[in-house]
Design an enzyme around this catalytic site. Structure first.
Site, short mmCIF file in Angstrom:
data_model
loop_
_atom_site.label_atom_id
_atom_site.label_comp_id
_atom_site.label_asym_id
_atom_site.label_seq_id
_atom_site.Cartn_x
_atom_site.Cartn_y
_atom_site.Cartn_z
N SER A 43 1.01 -1.67 -0.40
CA SER A 43 -0.13 -0.35 -0.21
C SER A 43 0.81 0.88 0.09
O SER A 43 0.74 2.24 -0.47
CB SER A 43 -0.95 -0.18 1.07
OG SER A 43 -0.41 0.02 2.39
N LYS A 80 0.64 3.99 6.27
CA LYS A 80 0.06 5.33 6.20
C LYS A 80 0.85 7.19 6.55
O LYS A 80 0.85 6.73 7.14
CB LYS A 80 -1.25 5.07 6.45
CG LYS A 80 -2.55 3.81 6.46
CD LYS A 80 -1.89 3.49 4.95
CE LYS A 80 -3.21 1.80 4.10
NZ LYS A 80 -2.27 0.96 4.75
#
Length: 122
Positions: A43, A80
């Site tokens: 990701s 993230k």
């Protein structure tokens, strides 16, 4: 701090060398709050963080908008980019195949630490 290395022919001048590199002094300003974590998943590839990389994480740093963080979302760790705005907090992936994490009532978010370095195997 500089530690030059010749990319062409090496310099024979021994007296031109810099002192030895101390990785702890260079990379770990808060030893009691710094951890290494291995990445699993894809990701964050757009931020240069790939599956298998090792992240240097500093829990002593204050997380801020735009920083890459280790977060705990509903009990699960994730890496993230932190996005803070008037609309609230969200965690953004750096890969278009992954949707941002937007928080709803009842969801729990804890920012565990700030990523300061990525260690790769070549």
């Amino acid at each position: 701090m500089r530690w030059p290395v010749q990319a062409g022919f090496p310099s024979p001048a021994e007296d031109d060398q810099e002192p030895a590199i101390d990785l702890n002094a260079l990379l770990v300003p808060h030893p009691e709050a710094t951890f290494l974590l291995r990445v699993r998943g894809h990701s964050m590839t757009g931020a240069g963080i790939d599956d298998g990389d090792v992240l240097l994480v500093d829990k002593a740093l204050t997380p801020s908008h735009g920083r890459i963080v280790i977060a705990v979302v509903d009990g699960e760790f994730t890496v993230k980019r932190l996005h803070l705005s008037g609309d609230g907090v969200r965690l953004e992936a750096a890969n278009p195949d992954y949707a941002p994490i937007r928080f709803q009532d009842g969801q729990e978010l804890q920012v565990w630490g700030v990523v300061t370095r990525v260690i790769k195997t070549l």
